[in-house]
Write a protein that holds these residues in place. Structure first.
Motif, PDB file in Angstrom:
ATOM      1  N   TYR B 227       0.842  -1.203   0.000  1.00  0.00           N
ATOM      2  CA  TYR B 227       0.000   0.000   0.000  1.00  0.00           C
ATOM      3  C   TYR B 227       0.875   1.251   0.000  1.00  0.00           C
ATOM      4  N   PRO B 228       1.539   1.528  -1.117  1.00  0.00           N
ATOM      5  CA  PRO B 228       2.506   2.644  -1.106  1.00  0.00           C
ATOM      6  C   PRO B 228       1.862   3.969  -0.734  1.00  0.00           C
ATOM      7  N   ARG B 229       0.580   4.129  -1.070  1.00  0.00           N
ATOM      8  CA  ARG B 229      -0.055   5.423  -0.776  1.00  0.00           C
ATOM      9  C   ARG B 229      -0.222   5.617   0.731  1.00  0.00           C
ATOM     10  N   ILE B 230      -0.525   4.523   1.425  1.00  0.00           N
ATOM     11  CA  ILE B 230      -0.657   4.653   2.889  1.00  0.00           C
ATOM     12  C   ILE B 230       0.723   4.909   3.506  1.00  0.00           C
ATOM     13  N   ASN B 231       1.751   4.190   3.006  1.00  0.00           N
ATOM     14  CA  ASN B 231       3.122   4.459   3.497  1.00  0.00           C
ATOM     15  C   ASN B 231       3.433   5.948   3.376  1.00  0.00           C
ATOM     16  N   SER B 232       3.122   6.499   2.190  1.00  0.00           N
ATOM     17  CA  SER B 232       3.430   7.911   1.948  1.00  0.00           C
ATOM     18  C   SER B 232       2.636   8.816   2.874  1.00  0.00           C
ATOM     19  N   THR B 233       1.385   8.442   3.126  1.00  0.00           N
ATOM     20  CA  THR B 233       0.561   9.271   4.005  1.00  0.00           C
ATOM     21  C   THR B 233       1.180   9.353   5.408  1.00  0.00           C
TER      22      THR B 233
END
Ligand code: HEM
Lengths: 337, 263
Positions: B227-233
């Motif tokens: 879940y790269p988007r959650i990591n980034s968040t």
């Protein structure tokens, strides 16, 4: 086992996220209320659960045991939690019940110059308790950044901040003329010569810092004024300038003796950032008598659990640098060979 | 908002100008002159910091003005990241450098202050310095994380890491420094006030920012790059909390009804 690990990981994530929100909530409470909140019974249970989960994780995850950086990091957190729980007010009452150790967790003492004191007013409630030794305040001193400054304000918005330099004349522009500090007093007193009042710098005990200034207005009329550090002084409706004398404190120092059974066991000088350690307690310069400088207020804290917390800090620190800085470098150099 | 008509102010404005121009040139693919201006901006930033040091006669890290002045010297971090960590983002660094200097140039009060007794500790400089460096890394991490969220690669040349991995790399470098900063702060509190932890709002915000990065590590350990988007968040949330930590005393004035800091 796999299921247990999954549960541990999810529980860890849940606890980390809830800690974030608890910290933010605490920040809105302000220090005093936050301290009460984080030391309440439900939160004490929360901290204990966090420590237990960390121990459980170390037991259940091979990698946490075998990767030194990760082991130190997590074990360090366990020690910090354990040490701070043991050193809290609740921890202290637990010690009293379990091992009969009755230490003062934290409190304050007021000591007058020349007097000895062994009573500590507890932080948690208004009770007092006795230390097993007493503390004598030999001398209390304030030190200032010299030479201080003279603040001049007009009824408009103009202000000047001039360093105190005897004899130097400063121009305040065409509307206000010039000003010169002509004398500096450490202990300003008035003596009478017949009916004439004469200001002197008294060599007697006490402190009343003041300045004598001469204001020459644009017409050449000279007035002499006295400006005090401790007192605002009178401002007459016709005064164009409001003067005040300021010195910034650079340090406050209590010279103390630690006395037991009439014997002086130690003699120390206690400053901000230089606490004194004796008999399982740390003593801090906390506050002082800001009117006359006759007494000092020391803060007393017990050292229970402190070594454990510091060891935890060290492990945590070594752990994260090992894991995130050293390991990648070592790995890189081993793949190059 | 006030303009500083002083040598100090001038040095700050020259730095901001150089960084912004460097950014524009780099964005227009004129990388060589861009780089040159970036270096020039850095030189002025160092000069500006040195000037302040000479002026106040103690390491200038005492108030927000000085901390932001220090944050402006970002160039060595860019070079380090490019050469040792394969993380790019020079143009973003130029922008970060300019952004942190704007409050120093226009908002914060630059009157020199004498050190009050509590700040006279050997722990003072390392505590703040370590935090400053870690904040720069965390800002870079958040930048790469936002690139990841808008699905744009950073200015690519050759072997640079993609944004998700670049974010991780930056946090891996910044996190130990953040930890050290927190611990040094705690030790300093113990020395100066007698408590290694005082539950003060600033401390609690700094704890929260540290915990966000721990959350990031555990989340990324559990799910990897699924879940790269959650990591980034997580990384962006981390920087957000850092900014609040840094500006809390100022921000808290905006909603006095909610806090009891000054009481
Ligand atoms: C709530 C309690 C916690 C539990 C149960 C827990 C558990 C774990 C576990 C099981 C791992 C994975 C180990 C592996 O690689 O197999 C891990 C990784 C890690 N933990 Fe924790 N942890 C906790 C709190 C903390 C705290 C307070 C820190 C603060 C420094 C921390 C820092 C880390 C780091 C840096 C990693 C490495 C992540 C990575 O490899 O990317 N943990 N933790």
């Amino acid at each position: 086992m796999n299921k247990l690990r999954r549960i541990i990981l999810w529980a860890a994530l849940a606890l980390i996220i809830s800690s974030i929100f608890l910290s933010i909530y605490g920040a809105f409470l302000g220090a005093a209320r936050a301290k009460g909140f984080f030391n309440s019974i439900p939160l004490s249970i929360y901290w204990l659960a966090l420590a237990c989960l960390l121990v459980l994780a170390i037991a259940a995850f091979q990698r946490l045991l075998h990767v030194p950086g990760l082991l130190l990091t997590h074990l360090g957190c366990v020690l910090i939690l354990a040490g701070s729980i043991w050193g809290s007010d609740r921890g202290h009452s637990l010690q009293k019940r379990l091992v009969g150790l009755d230490k003062i967790p934290q409190g304050q003492m007021i000591i007058f110059e020349g007097a000895s004191e062994k009573h500590v007013k507890l932080e948690a409630n208004e009770q007092t308790k006795e230390l097993p030794f007493s503390i004598k305040l030999k001398d209390f001193r304030l030190e200032h950044y010299e030479p201080g400054y003279l603040l001049i304000e007009t009824r408009g918005q103009q202000r000047w901040q001039l360093p105190v330099e005897i004899g130097a004349e400063y121009s305040l522009g065409p509307d206000f003329g010039t000003i010169t500090v002509t004398k500096r007093f450490k202990n300003f007193k008035i003596t009478f010569d017949g009916t004439q009042r004469i200001p002197i710098d008294s060599p007697k005990a006490g402190s009343n810092p003041a300045l004598e200034v001469q204001i020459t207005d644009p017409n050449g009329a000279v007035t002499t004024k006295y400006v005090f550090e401790r007192f605002g002084g009178h401002v007459h409706p016709e005064d164009k300038l409001l003067l005040s004398y300021h010195r910034i404190i650079s340090d406050f120092i209590s010279e103390i003796q630690i006395i037991k059974d009439g014997k002086v066991l130690a003699e120390e000088s206690l400053e901000v950032n230089h606490p004194v350690y004796f008999g399982g307690y740390h003593f801090y310069q906390h506050a002082y008598d800001d009117k006359a400088g006759e007494y000092t207020i020391l803060m007393v804290t017990s050292d229970t659990g402190l070594k454990m917390v510091y060891l935890g800090y060290l492990m945590l620190c070594v752990g994260v640098f090992w894991q995130f800085w050293l390991r990648p470098i070592l790995r890189k150099s081993s793949t190059k060979e | 908002m006030e303009i500083k008509y002083t040598t100090q102010g001038l040095l700050i404005y020259v730095t901001v100008g150089a960084y912004l121009l460097a950014f524009i040139l780099t964005a227009a693919r004129r990388t060589k002159p861009g780089h040159f201006l970036y270096l020039l901006g850095f030189a002025t930033a160092v000069l500006s910091f040195g000037y302040r040091w000479y002026h106040v006669r103690h390491v200038p890290m005492q108030n927000l003005f000085e901390v932001f002045l220090c944050l402006g010297m970002i160039y060595p971090v860019s070079v380090f990241c490019r050469h040792f960590l394969r993380v790019g983002g020079y143009s973003a660094d130029m922008l970060i450098g300019a952004i942190v200097l704007i409050p120093a140039g226009f908002v914060f009060n630059a009157d020199p202050q004498k050190l009050p007794p509590a700040l006279q500790s050997w722990l003072f400089v390392p505590h703040v310095a370590v935090y400053i460096v870690s904040y720069i890394f965390m800002a870079k991490a958040a930048f790469h994380a936002s690139l990841q969220l808008v699905r744009k690669a950073p200015d690519t040349t050759g072997d640079l890491l993609g944004p998700e991995q670049a974010t991780y790399q930056m946090i891996c470098v910044g996190f130990p420094l953040l930890t050290l900063g927190l611990i040094l702060g705690s030790c300093w509190g113990k020395l100066a006030w007698g408590d290694y932890w005082g539950w003060d709002p600033k401390e609690l915000w700094s704890l929260a920012s540290w915990l966000v990065y721990i959350g990031y590590f555990h989340f990324r350990y559990m799910f990897g790059r699924k879940y790269p988007r959650i990591n980034s968040t997580w990384a962006i949330a981390g920087l957000t909390v850092i900014i609040i930590t840094l500006l809390w005393v100022n921000l808290s004035k905006l909603f006095t009804g909610l806090h009891t800091y000054a009481v």
